[in-house]
Design an enzyme around this catalytic site. Structure first.
Site: not given
Length: 518
Positions: A198, A321
């Protein structure tokens, strides 16, 4: 007066009948058999273990002095449960935690390891007793490929290069010598590496152009030596519909430096008001299903961008994810992200796995968040107790698709209508394994209506069909430590299979897997 009442009653009966007829309309599913159909990578059925809440400590890892039966400190019941799932890979140590984790803090003598404050998740202090050796040895015991997330946010290039050498290099070097000093002669041969996590957020709040340059710098110094085919490098990809992020990475990173691009998407209705984990209503459920269905659109649009720069499909989409995200269970630490797992989660799991299967030409890995005690977990623990969640059972039912050949399907789904909105009620995927067994998985998210379907399976030459169904009376039903087996798959025989024609009704909010053999 009597006549008016009679007409009103007749109108109600006609309307009710009309609604039932609409609900019971048969959905015809057609096989689109193709010699070029992709293989459904087993890695789509991957999992995720972050240093978050009670996922590692008090979850996987209880220490070798614990009274709970364990192998080198890892719970044996969890090992057995994950072996049953045949998990193909496990991602570690994060998540956001990855970009604060310094791997050398977790090797060597336990009493000499520094502590770390988990600033992302609860502000707890960890003692680094679970580190590289623990994780990679666990993956060996599970028969799963390790997927390591490298620290790019707060770690340096040399640090990541040294980790690669420590885990993979067979010859003599500073890092391989250190590995041997710490009790491991042979390298583990770690193939899958994430270059940060991220990067657009907790991994450094970077612009995509900046991250693309950082990515190229880091992978330049990651040696491919001693791993068959070289290491598999995964770029920190987009969040949800940030299509520009994917565009910039695909445009600026050479294909010989990039094997996979990540995508993160959670089925969360509102980051400021996520809704309860158990005591939700149908309005919340519908909104969650709407977010879950968004996965289809995201994959289609991100892969369209990838196709523009990678016509030969050399770069994979890695959904590392995904899953449901709600408010934490009442009375638990908000930073630990512990939530119960209901039939709603079974719907999310079945729907998304069908979507991934049907996009197996690009989606080559996915990682459910997370394995134990965090978010949409497959396992929950409470001291010595352990339970398997509805999501676990869906993953177990769907494991038959791992490394099987996709059988493309086409159909028009009936709609799940609620409050003047509607969503496709049905997702389906099918495959044929190496033993010519055919598996068809159905998920019906409609809360009230069963979905009758018809499939002509004659061209597959099947002679016999069996089934397994996961269902319950209420959407909010879940397995608890007091009633751990409330929801589990049951044998399913309520279908007709004659002369190659299959007719079956998928019950409301249920998951069904049928197996056909020749």
């Amino acid at each position: 007066m009597c006549r008016k009442i009679l007409l009103s009653i007749l109108t109600v009966i006609i309307c009710s009948y009309s609604q039932i007829s609409t609900c019971q309309e048969i959905t015809t599913i057609k096989l689109d058999a193709s010699d070029n159909a992709p293989t459904i990578s087993k890695h789509i059925y991957g999992h995720f273990a972050e240093h978050l809440g009670r996922c590692i400590y008090e979850g996987f890892y209880v220490g070798d002095s614990s009274a709970i039966p364990n192998s080198a400190g890892v719970r044996l019941d969890i090992i057995d449960a994950l072996k049953e799932l045949q998990i193909p890979n496990l991602r570690w140590p994060g998540g956001c935690f990855a970009d604060t984790y310094h791997w050398m803090d977790g090797i060597g003598d336990l009493d000499k390891r520094p502590t770390i404050v988990n600033t992302w998740w609860g502000g707890v202090t960890e003692d680094n007793s679970f580190g590289t050796h623990n994780f990679l040895n666990l993956c060996e015991e599970l028969g799963a490929e390790p997927y390591l997330s490298g620290n790019v946010g707060s770690g340096g290039v040399q640090e990541l290069a040294d980790w690669v050498q420590y885990t993979n290099f067979k010859g003599k070097s500073p890092m391989s010598d250190l590995r041997r000093e710490n009790g491991r002669e042979e390298p583990w041969g770690v193939k899958y590496w994430g270059i940060g996590n991220e990067a657009w957020g907790c991994g450094g709040n970077m612009r995509p152009e900046y991250y693309a340059d950082i990515y190229k710098k880091y992978v330049t110094f990651m040696s491919d030596a001693d791993v068959e085919g070289g290491i598999y490098k995964i770029a920190s990809g987009a969040s949800n519909d940030d299509y520009n992020w994917t565009e910039v990475l695909m445009k600026n990173i050479p294909k010989n430096m990039l094997q996979g691009v990540a995508l993160h998407h959670y089925s969360v209705i509102d980051w400021d008001a996520k809704g309860p984990d158990v005591n939700f209503n149908e309005d919340t459920y519908f909104k969650t299903m709407k977010e879950s269905w968004l996965m289809e659109e995201l994959i289609v649009k991100h892969t369209a961008i990838m196709d523009k720069y990678d016509k030969n499909m050399e770069v994979d989409l890695i959904v590392d994810e995904w899953g449901g995200w709600y408010e934490v269970s009442e009375g638990t630490n908000p930073g630990f992200l512990y939530q119960q797992n209901t039939m709603r989660d079974a719907m999310i799991a079945g729907m998304n796995l069908n979507i991934f299967n049907n996009h197996a030409d690009r989606v080559k890995m996915a990682n459910l968040a997370q394995a134990v005690n965090v978010l949409q977990a497959v396992i929950l623990t409470d001291k010595e107790k352990m339970i398997l969640t509805p999501t676990y059972h869906v993953m177990n039912m769907y494991k038959v698709h791992q490394d099987a050949t996709l059988i493309p399907l086409s159909f028009d789904s009936p709609m799940y209508a609620y409050n003047k909105e509607s969503l496709p009620a049905l997702t389906v995927s099918a495959s044929k394994d190496a033993n010519d067994k055919v598996h068809i998985s159905f998920t019906n998210i409609d809360t009230k209506n069963g979905t009758p379907v018809s499939i002509d399976l004659n061209e597959l030459g099947l002679k016999n069909m069996t089934g397994s169904l996961l269902s319950s009376e209420n959407l909010q039903d879940h397995n608890s430590f007091e009633n751990p087996n409330k929801i589990e798959p049951k044998n399913f025989k309520d279908f007709k299979f004659k002369k190659g024609m299959l007719e079956v009704t998928i019950p409301p909010f249920s998951v069904l897997v049928l197996e056909g053999i020749k």
